[in-house]
Design an enzyme around this catalytic site. Sequence first.
Site, PDB file in Angstrom:
ATOM      1  N   ASP A  94       8.340  87.062  33.971  1.00 58.79           N
ATOM      2  CA  ASP A  94       7.964  86.016  33.015  1.00 58.79           C
ATOM      3  C   ASP A  94       6.793  86.466  32.152  1.00 58.79           C
ATOM      4  O   ASP A  94       6.759  86.230  30.939  1.00 58.79           O
ATOM      5  CB  ASP A  94       7.569  84.730  33.754  1.00 58.79           C
ATOM      6  CG  ASP A  94       8.727  84.084  34.488  1.00 58.79           C
ATOM      7  OD1 ASP A  94       9.874  84.291  34.073  1.00 58.79           O
ATOM      8  OD2 ASP A  94       8.467  83.387  35.479  1.00 58.79           O
ATOM      9  N   ASP A 151       9.012  82.983  42.136  1.00 56.92           N
ATOM     10  CA  ASP A 151       7.753  82.900  41.392  1.00 56.92           C
ATOM     11  C   ASP A 151       6.590  82.917  42.365  1.00 56.92           C
ATOM     12  O   ASP A 151       6.713  82.439  43.505  1.00 56.92           O
ATOM     13  CB  ASP A 151       7.709  81.624  40.545  1.00 56.92           C
ATOM     14  CG  ASP A 151       8.704  81.651  39.404  1.00 56.92           C
ATOM     15  OD1 ASP A 151       9.004  82.754  38.911  1.00 56.92           O
ATOM     16  OD2 ASP A 151       9.192  80.577  39.010  1.00 56.92           O
TER      17      ASP A 151
END
Length: 249
Positions: free
Chosen positions: A185, A151
């Site tokens: 995401d 991430d």
Amino acid sequence: MVTERKTKRNQAITAIIIMALIIIIDQWIKIEVKTSMTLFEKHEVTSWFYIYFIENNGMAFGMAFINKTLLSLFRLVAIIAIAVVMYKHIKMGARWISVVLLAMLWAGATGNLIDCIFYGLCFTQSSPEYVSYCVPFGEGYSTLLNGKVVDMFYFPLIVTEYPAWVPIYGGQQFIFFSPIFNFADAAVSCSVIAAFIFCKKELAEMMTVNEKIENSDSHENGKAKQPSEGEGSYNNANERNDTSANSDR
């Protein structure tokens, strides 16, 4: 008929292009971050946007509440299910927007699954002390299905403090939108939110179909429990014979 087949073919091609682009962009960003930044390294783009490298074992936005291997297998099952639904939508001539959103959803889920399957096998462990690098396949930091998801997007839009009078949290820092996420995401979240806004008809039809299936199953089970006409007559006859026999005694 020809136009309908052409539309379906165009939808399939568009879906493939969307899925390929999302996966390529997602993986390019992740590999670039993982192999050029140390873990927890942060770069300010603006006061409300940072590139902040972290890794997680969980779902979107770093959530985690089930075993890592089970989560990876769940992702795999979900990807297969989404692909089947998308194929049926295209075959039935669904609206373009539903096909596009399903392609985004599939690509986002697949992007994170790639991390889980391959990153643990072909990269070294990320660390605040050094930058991760690629190793021969199978000599990485983890096993199949147990790689960590990369991430990097961090949007602290509002950074302030809770008022002193707020119980427990008074005086502590408050950050609006603190999750750190990746491109995959974002694709998943945007597709789901857009589906609830623009695809209410398709969602309502899916609910209606499920209700009809459940009602049909219940009706058939109810019928199965009821004796047939002949069986009922046979049982009644036996009951009458038993009553007569008892009276003769």
